[in-house]
Write a protein that holds these residues in place. Structure first.
Motif, short mmCIF file in Angstrom:
data_model
loop_
_atom_site.label_atom_id
_atom_site.label_comp_id
_atom_site.label_asym_id
_atom_site.label_seq_id
_atom_site.Cartn_x
_atom_site.Cartn_y
_atom_site.Cartn_z
N GLN A 1 -5.43 12.35 -1.84
CA GLN A 1 -5.26 12.50 -0.95
C GLN A 1 -6.57 12.15 -0.43
O GLN A 1 -7.77 11.58 -0.23
CB GLN A 1 -4.59 13.24 0.24
CG GLN A 1 -3.16 12.57 0.14
CD GLN A 1 -3.19 10.88 1.13
OE1 GLN A 1 -3.09 10.84 2.06
NE2 GLN A 1 -1.75 10.13 0.46
N SER B 1 3.09 10.61 -1.51
CA SER B 1 2.13 9.92 -1.17
C SER B 1 2.40 8.83 -0.53
O SER B 1 1.63 9.21 0.82
CB SER B 1 1.52 9.05 -2.27
OG SER B 1 1.10 9.87 -3.59
N THR C 1 0.60 9.67 3.21
CA THR C 1 -0.50 9.26 4.62
C THR C 1 -0.16 9.14 5.59
O THR C 1 -0.53 8.57 6.36
CB THR C 1 -0.31 7.43 3.21
OG1 THR C 1 -0.41 7.76 1.69
CG2 THR C 1 -0.76 6.47 4.40
N TRP D 1 -5.43 3.91 11.35
CA TRP D 1 -5.42 3.69 9.98
C TRP D 1 -6.84 3.50 10.08
O TRP D 1 -7.22 3.37 8.74
CB TRP D 1 -5.07 2.79 9.60
CG TRP D 1 -3.22 2.44 9.63
CD1 TRP D 1 -2.38 2.31 10.25
CD2 TRP D 1 -2.31 3.73 9.12
NE1 TRP D 1 -1.51 2.91 10.90
CE2 TRP D 1 -1.06 3.15 9.62
CE3 TRP D 1 -2.11 3.79 7.71
CZ2 TRP D 1 0.02 4.04 8.91
CZ3 TRP D 1 -1.06 4.86 6.98
CH2 TRP D 1 -0.17 4.21 7.21
N VAL E 1 -8.32 5.00 6.07
CA VAL E 1 -8.48 4.54 4.56
C VAL E 1 -9.67 3.90 3.78
O VAL E 1 -9.57 4.18 3.37
CB VAL E 1 -7.08 3.61 4.92
CG1 VAL E 1 -6.32 2.71 3.46
CG2 VAL E 1 -5.66 4.46 5.50
#
Length: 406
Positions: free
Chosen positions: A169, A217, A221, A231, A234
């Motif tokens: 991450q 994961s 996330t 988002w 990311v």
């Protein structure tokens, strides 16, 4: 000796804590060799400030830390001039403890005379110490990496995979460690470099572990997306390792190359540089299938050499791990030359950085030349480690014989 060993570790931690509270130049926190755009303490503080005031820190181009660190340090562990040195000292202490535990599991001993040396080589390693004093989050990444290896050596699969998922991450290139870590969970960490034999298990055993890792994961996330409410993180965090949007100088090999790159060729070479990291995983894991801990060690060396946004703590972790593989010492080919290259680079990096960015009497070529020397030192250490790991299987040579190829 045992009582001395028991006192050595607390003494090292106390010395490390005193250094953390020592009055150090504020410029240390902004040094490009100690912090990258992805690990900078000042950028982390800026992101926390924006987050607490209802502004999305990922809407700009400066904040690139993981949302998990953002939520941790804005709620559970608020960062202040007094708490930050304690937190980073604790992080380094856990990492040194984990390294000693890995060594004990590798030797099968409950306590060894080398324990204090291994702890000292980590806590007092300049490549580890200086980024930690600069409060770079790369120290946290090193600790997560060592904890993942420790749990894998102990056979605690879930804890190992969760630690690696947390690491990914924060640092996407650390995904390279997934394969050796998964196999390390189903094998033993004892040294088999002198007696190599093919992997006796079944690759099917890794499928549940891979699914578990991707499950962790996915959960992390989703948690990150809930923290941010979108988002956009990311692109700003994982995307930074793939697209290199911030060309701030660092000890790595990417920044100058892409500074001079024409935009027309940039996507192609980004793909080449990113895929280049992946090509080492299969050969190293296949060649060292008898010792996956050593394969993970070598891949950490690959990351230290070719990572998009490295700091000094990346090769620092690689060199600290040398301490748990004493069986390769007699077979290192050029240890003195490699050490001298690093000594040379450690003098050139701050000197040329100052000439370029502070004195104004140099240019970017000066600093990049020093990073090339640094990269050559990292590469030399990596090649020496690969050679020694292979050479250990042959042992002492009879008179008149010579190894020309493994």
């Amino acid at each position: 000796m045992d009582s001395d060993a028991d006192l050595a570790f607390p003494a090292l931690v106390a010395a490390r804590l005193l250094l953390a509270f020592a009055p150090l130049p504020e410029a240390l926190k902004h040094d490009q060799q100690l912090s990258s755009p992805l690990t900078s303490y000042s950028r982390l503080r800026e992101g926390i400030y924006l987050f607490k005031h209802g502004i999305d820190p990922y809407s700009g181009g400066a904040f690139r830390h993981s949302p998990l660190l953002l939520s941790l340090f804005s709620t559970v562990l608020p960062l202040t001039p007094y708490t930050s040195p304690i937190v980073w000292t604790a992080v380094d202490t856990i990492a040194a403890w984990a390294l000693v535990r890995i060594w004990r599991l590798r030797t099968g001993a409950k306590k060894t005379p080398r324990d204090r040396q291994i702890a000292a080589l980590y806590l007092l390693n300049p490549y580890i110490l200086l980024p930690s004093l600069a409060l770079s989050t790369s120290s946290i990444e090193n600790t997560l990496c060592l904890l993942a290896l420790l749990f894998a050596c102990r056979g605690r699969t879930s804890a190992s995979l969760f630690a690696l998922a947390c690491l990914v991450q924060s640092s996407l290139p650390s995904l390279l460690l997934l394969v050796p870590l998964v196999f390390l969970n189903i094998t033993r960490p004892v040294s088999r470099l002198a007696l190599p034999k093919p992997f006796e298990g079944s690759a099917k055993q890794t499928i549940p572990l891979l699914l578990e890792f991707f499950g962790y994961s996915t959960l992390l996330t989703i948690a990150s997306a809930l923290v941010c409410g979108n988002w956009l993180w990311v692109e700003k965090t994982w995307g930074a390792s793939l697209t290199l949007p911030d060309l701030t100088p660092n000890p790595g090999l990417w920044w100058y190359f892409f500074t001079e790159m024409f935009d027309h060729f940039r996507p192609f070479f980004l793909m080449v540089f990113s895929v280049h990291l992946l090509i080492y995983v299969a050969p190293l894991c296949i060649k060292f299938q008898h010792d996956f801990l050593y394969a993970a060690f070598l891949l950490i060396g690959v990351l230290a050499t070719f990572k998009p946004y490295p700091t000094l703590s990346d090769p620092g972790l690689f060199f600290s791990l040398f301490s748990i593989f004493p069986e390769i010492y007699p077979y290192l080919r050029h240890p003195i030359v490699t050490a001298l290259i690093h000594l040379h680079a450690s003098l050139l990096l701050p000197l040329f950085n100052s000439l370029w960015l502070q004195q104004g009497t140099g240019n970017a070529n000066f600093f990049y030349a020093s990073t090339l020397v640094f990269g050559m030192g990292n590469g030399a250490a990596l090649l020496d480690a690969i050679w020694a790991g292979l050479r250990a299987a042959i042992g002492e040579l009879k008179e008149g014989y010579e190894v020309v190829q493994e």
